[in-house]
Write a protein that holds these residues in place. Structure first.
Motif, PDB file in Angstrom:
ATOM      1  N   SER A   1       1.465  11.175 -13.696  1.00  0.00           N
ATOM      2  CA  SER A   1       2.182  12.088 -14.580  1.00  0.00           C
ATOM      3  C   SER A   1       2.511  11.414 -15.902  1.00  0.00           C
ATOM      4  O   SER A   1       2.503  12.059 -16.947  1.00  0.00           O
ATOM      5  CB  SER A   1       3.451  12.633 -13.911  1.00  0.00           C
ATOM      6  OG  SER A   1       4.422  11.626 -13.814  1.00  0.00           O
ATOM      7  N   ILE A   2       2.770  10.119 -15.892  1.00  0.00           N
ATOM      8  CA  ILE A   2       3.000   9.380 -17.132  1.00  0.00           C
ATOM      9  C   ILE A   2       1.709   9.375 -17.951  1.00  0.00           C
ATOM     10  O   ILE A   2       1.723   9.596 -19.160  1.00  0.00           O
ATOM     11  CB  ILE A   2       3.493   7.942 -16.853  1.00  0.00           C
ATOM     12  CG1 ILE A   2       4.903   8.007 -16.303  1.00  0.00           C
ATOM     13  CG2 ILE A   2       3.440   7.098 -18.106  1.00  0.00           C
ATOM     14  CD1 ILE A   2       5.415   6.687 -15.756  1.00  0.00           C
ATOM     15  N   GLY A   3       0.590   9.168 -17.272  1.00  0.00           N
ATOM     16  CA  GLY A   3      -0.713   9.195 -17.960  1.00  0.00           C
ATOM     17  C   GLY A   3      -1.008  10.564 -18.545  1.00  0.00           C
ATOM     18  O   GLY A   3      -1.548  10.675 -19.645  1.00  0.00           O
ATOM     19  N   ASP A   4      -0.619  11.628 -17.835  1.00  0.00           N
ATOM     20  CA  ASP A   4      -0.837  12.994 -18.338  1.00  0.00           C
ATOM     21  C   ASP A   4      -0.018  13.253 -19.584  1.00  0.00           C
ATOM     22  O   ASP A   4      -0.470  13.883 -20.522  1.00  0.00           O
ATOM     23  CB  ASP A   4      -0.493  14.023 -17.258  1.00  0.00           C
ATOM     24  CG  ASP A   4      -1.469  14.010 -16.086  1.00  0.00           C
ATOM     25  OD1 ASP A   4      -2.579  13.438 -16.256  1.00  0.00           O
ATOM     26  OD2 ASP A   4      -1.127  14.536 -15.019  1.00  0.00           O
ATOM     27  N   ARG A   5       1.226  12.751 -19.605  1.00  0.00           N
ATOM     28  CA  ARG A   5       2.093  12.957 -20.774  1.00  0.00           C
ATOM     29  C   ARG A   5       1.606  12.174 -21.974  1.00  0.00           C
ATOM     30  O   ARG A   5       1.777  12.599 -23.097  1.00  0.00           O
ATOM     31  CB  ARG A   5       3.520  12.562 -20.441  1.00  0.00           C
ATOM     32  CG  ARG A   5       4.237  13.615 -19.617  1.00  0.00           C
ATOM     33  CD  ARG A   5       5.685  13.256 -19.463  1.00  0.00           C
ATOM     34  NE  ARG A   5       5.849  12.888 -18.055  1.00  0.00           N
ATOM     35  CZ  ARG A   5       6.710  12.002 -17.604  1.00  0.00           C
ATOM     36  NH1 ARG A   5       7.498  11.374 -18.406  1.00  0.00           N
ATOM     37  NH2 ARG A   5       6.780  11.752 -16.326  1.00  0.00           N
ATOM     38  N   ALA A   6       0.993  11.022 -21.723  1.00  0.00           N
ATOM     39  CA  ALA A   6       0.529  10.173 -22.819  1.00  0.00           C
ATOM     40  C   ALA A   6      -0.737  10.741 -23.453  1.00  0.00           C
ATOM     41  O   ALA A   6      -1.032  10.462 -24.608  1.00  0.00           O
ATOM     42  CB  ALA A   6       0.270   8.751 -22.324  1.00  0.00           C
ATOM     43  N   ALA A   7      -1.486  11.534 -22.700  1.00  0.00           N
ATOM     44  CA  ALA A   7      -2.771  12.060 -23.205  1.00  0.00           C
ATOM     45  C   ALA A   7      -2.604  13.204 -24.166  1.00  0.00           C
ATOM     46  O   ALA A   7      -1.716  13.712 -24.610  1.00  0.00           O
ATOM     47  CB  ALA A   7      -3.617  12.524 -22.048  1.00  0.00           C
TER      48      ALA A   7
ATOM     49  N   ALA B   1       1.879   6.271  -7.207  1.00  0.00           N
ATOM     50  CA  ALA B   1       0.676   6.840  -7.829  1.00  0.00           C
ATOM     51  C   ALA B   1       0.948   8.176  -8.514  1.00  0.00           C
ATOM     52  O   ALA B   1       0.528   8.365  -9.662  1.00  0.00           O
ATOM     53  CB  ALA B   1      -0.443   6.976  -6.801  1.00  0.00           C
ATOM     54  N   PRO B   2       1.652   9.128  -7.894  1.00  0.00           N
ATOM     55  CA  PRO B   2       1.913  10.397  -8.595  1.00  0.00           C
ATOM     56  C   PRO B   2       2.715  10.195  -9.885  1.00  0.00           C
ATOM     57  O   PRO B   2       2.459  10.853 -10.885  1.00  0.00           O
ATOM     58  CB  PRO B   2       2.709  11.223  -7.575  1.00  0.00           C
ATOM     59  CG  PRO B   2       2.353  10.652  -6.253  1.00  0.00           C
ATOM     60  CD  PRO B   2       2.124   9.179  -6.512  1.00  0.00           C
ATOM     61  N   ALA B   3       3.671   9.269  -9.875  1.00  0.00           N
ATOM     62  CA  ALA B   3       4.462   9.010 -11.081  1.00  0.00           C
ATOM     63  C   ALA B   3       3.593   8.415 -12.178  1.00  0.00           C
ATOM     64  O   ALA B   3       3.702   8.783 -13.345  1.00  0.00           O
ATOM     65  CB  ALA B   3       5.620   8.075 -10.751  1.00  0.00           C
ATOM     66  N   ALA B   4       2.700   7.499 -11.805  1.00  0.00           N
ATOM     67  CA  ALA B   4       1.809   6.887 -12.795  1.00  0.00           C
ATOM     68  C   ALA B   4       0.859   7.926 -13.377  1.00  0.00           C
ATOM     69  O   ALA B   4       0.570   7.916 -14.570  1.00  0.00           O
ATOM     70  CB  ALA B   4       1.026   5.742 -12.164  1.00  0.00           C
TER      71      ALA B   4
ATOM     72  N   ALA C   1       0.841  -1.206   0.000  1.00  0.00           N
ATOM     73  CA  ALA C   1       0.000   0.000   0.000  1.00  0.00           C
ATOM     74  C   ALA C   1       0.873   1.252   0.000  1.00  0.00           C
ATOM     75  O   ALA C   1       0.591   2.221  -0.724  1.00  0.00           O
ATOM     76  CB  ALA C   1      -0.945  -0.009   1.197  1.00  0.00           C
ATOM     77  N   TYR C   2       1.925   1.247   0.781  1.00  0.00           N
ATOM     78  CA  TYR C   2       2.868   2.369   0.843  1.00  0.00           C
ATOM     79  C   TYR C   2       3.516   2.585  -0.525  1.00  0.00           C
ATOM     80  O   TYR C   2       3.593   3.705  -1.025  1.00  0.00           O
ATOM     81  CB  TYR C   2       3.914   2.058   1.914  1.00  0.00           C
ATOM     82  CG  TYR C   2       5.045   3.050   2.015  1.00  0.00           C
ATOM     83  CD1 TYR C   2       4.872   4.262   2.669  1.00  0.00           C
ATOM     84  CD2 TYR C   2       6.299   2.754   1.486  1.00  0.00           C
ATOM     85  CE1 TYR C   2       5.924   5.170   2.785  1.00  0.00           C
ATOM     86  CE2 TYR C   2       7.348   3.646   1.594  1.00  0.00           C
ATOM     87  CZ  TYR C   2       7.159   4.856   2.242  1.00  0.00           C
ATOM     88  OH  TYR C   2       8.194   5.741   2.350  1.00  0.00           O
ATOM     89  N   GLU C   3       3.958   1.502  -1.120  1.00  0.00           N
ATOM     90  CA  GLU C   3       4.592   1.560  -2.435  1.00  0.00           C
ATOM     91  C   GLU C   3       3.617   2.095  -3.485  1.00  0.00           C
ATOM     92  O   GLU C   3       3.973   2.932  -4.313  1.00  0.00           O
ATOM     93  CB  GLU C   3       5.078   0.159  -2.793  1.00  0.00           C
ATOM     94  CG  GLU C   3       5.843   0.038  -4.081  1.00  0.00           C
ATOM     95  CD  GLU C   3       6.271  -1.387  -4.305  1.00  0.00           C
ATOM     96  OE1 GLU C   3       7.483  -1.638  -4.357  1.00  0.00           O
ATOM     97  OE2 GLU C   3       5.385  -2.268  -4.429  1.00  0.00           O
ATOM     98  N   ARG C   4       2.383   1.619  -3.416  1.00  0.00           N
ATOM     99  CA  ARG C   4       1.346   2.070  -4.361  1.00  0.00           C
ATOM    100  C   ARG C   4       1.124   3.578  -4.225  1.00  0.00           C
ATOM    101  O   ARG C   4       1.022   4.296  -5.211  1.00  0.00           O
ATOM    102  CB  ARG C   4       0.048   1.294  -4.115  1.00  0.00           C
ATOM    103  CG  ARG C   4      -1.013   1.473  -5.145  1.00  0.00           C
ATOM    104  CD  ARG C   4      -2.201   0.495  -4.996  1.00  0.00           C
ATOM    105  NE  ARG C   4      -2.576   0.142  -3.636  1.00  0.00           N
ATOM    106  CZ  ARG C   4      -2.326  -1.042  -3.058  1.00  0.00           C
ATOM    107  NH1 ARG C   4      -1.677  -1.988  -3.712  1.00  0.00           N
ATOM    108  NH2 ARG C   4      -2.717  -1.278  -1.825  1.00  0.00           N
ATOM    109  N   ALA C   5       1.095   4.075  -2.984  1.00  0.00           N
ATOM    110  CA  ALA C   5       0.909   5.510  -2.744  1.00  0.00           C
ATOM    111  C   ALA C   5       2.101   6.309  -3.266  1.00  0.00           C
ATOM    112  O   ALA C   5       1.928   7.393  -3.828  1.00  0.00           O
ATOM    113  CB  ALA C   5       0.701   5.777  -1.254  1.00  0.00           C
ATOM    114  N   LEU C   6       3.309   5.770  -3.109  1.00  0.00           N
ATOM    115  CA  LEU C   6       4.495   6.457  -3.618  1.00  0.00           C
ATOM    116  C   LEU C   6       4.515   6.509  -5.144  1.00  0.00           C
ATOM    117  O   LEU C   6       4.942   7.498  -5.727  1.00  0.00           O
ATOM    118  CB  LEU C   6       5.772   5.740  -3.143  1.00  0.00           C
ATOM    119  CG  LEU C   6       6.204   5.942  -1.712  1.00  0.00           C
ATOM    120  CD1 LEU C   6       7.442   5.096  -1.424  1.00  0.00           C
ATOM    121  CD2 LEU C   6       6.491   7.397  -1.424  1.00  0.00           C
TER     122      LEU C   6
END
Length: 139
Positions: free
Chosen positions: A133-139, A128-131, A121-126
């Protein structure tokens, strides 16, 4: 102390490497001796082992699922936990990894998996912001 397991209709579980599936009705099973048990909802498929914590979880899970080659599998899981411990800087997450390692050494694999859940859960929270921003760049 017996382990009571409540299974939903058609839910699966693994006991000592055997995959067991429930029928169409809810069932309660009692495991009266020490056995390696994992519920279907806690099972991870290899394709989902995409992060350091998830790779460690999967390696430990394989000790429950496939009892062959235990020494190599245990060494792999120990190595993954050691690497994970040194990567993490949060003391509570390091403690959880140490707890997972202690349960692994005691061959209590289910408790080892349970100790890693907060780390996932901790790793997922860390991540999440990177995922995002990657999604924002792909859009």
């Amino acid at each position: 102390m017996p382990l009571r397991i409540k299974l939903k209709p058609r839910e699966r579980m693994i006991v000592n490497g055997a995959v067991i599936r429930n029928d169409d009705k809810r069932t309660v099973l009692t495991v009266e001796n020490h056995s390696h048990v994992i519920r279907g909802s806690d099972v991870m498929v290899e394709e989902d082992a995409t992060t350091p914590t998830r790779r460690a979880y999967f390696a430990i899970q394989m000790l429950l699922v496939d009892r062959s080659n235990l020494r190599n599998r245990s060494n792999e899981a120990s190595g993954l936990l050691a690497a994970l411990y040194t990567t993490l800087s949060a003391p509570d997450m390091q403690n959880a990894v140490m707890e997972a390692a202690e349960h692994l050494a005691a061959e209590d694999y289910y408790k080892s998996l349970a100790a890693l859940r907060p780390v996932m859960a901790y790793e997922r929270a860390l991540l999440a912001p990177a995922a995002e921003s990657i999604g924002d760049r792909a859009a």
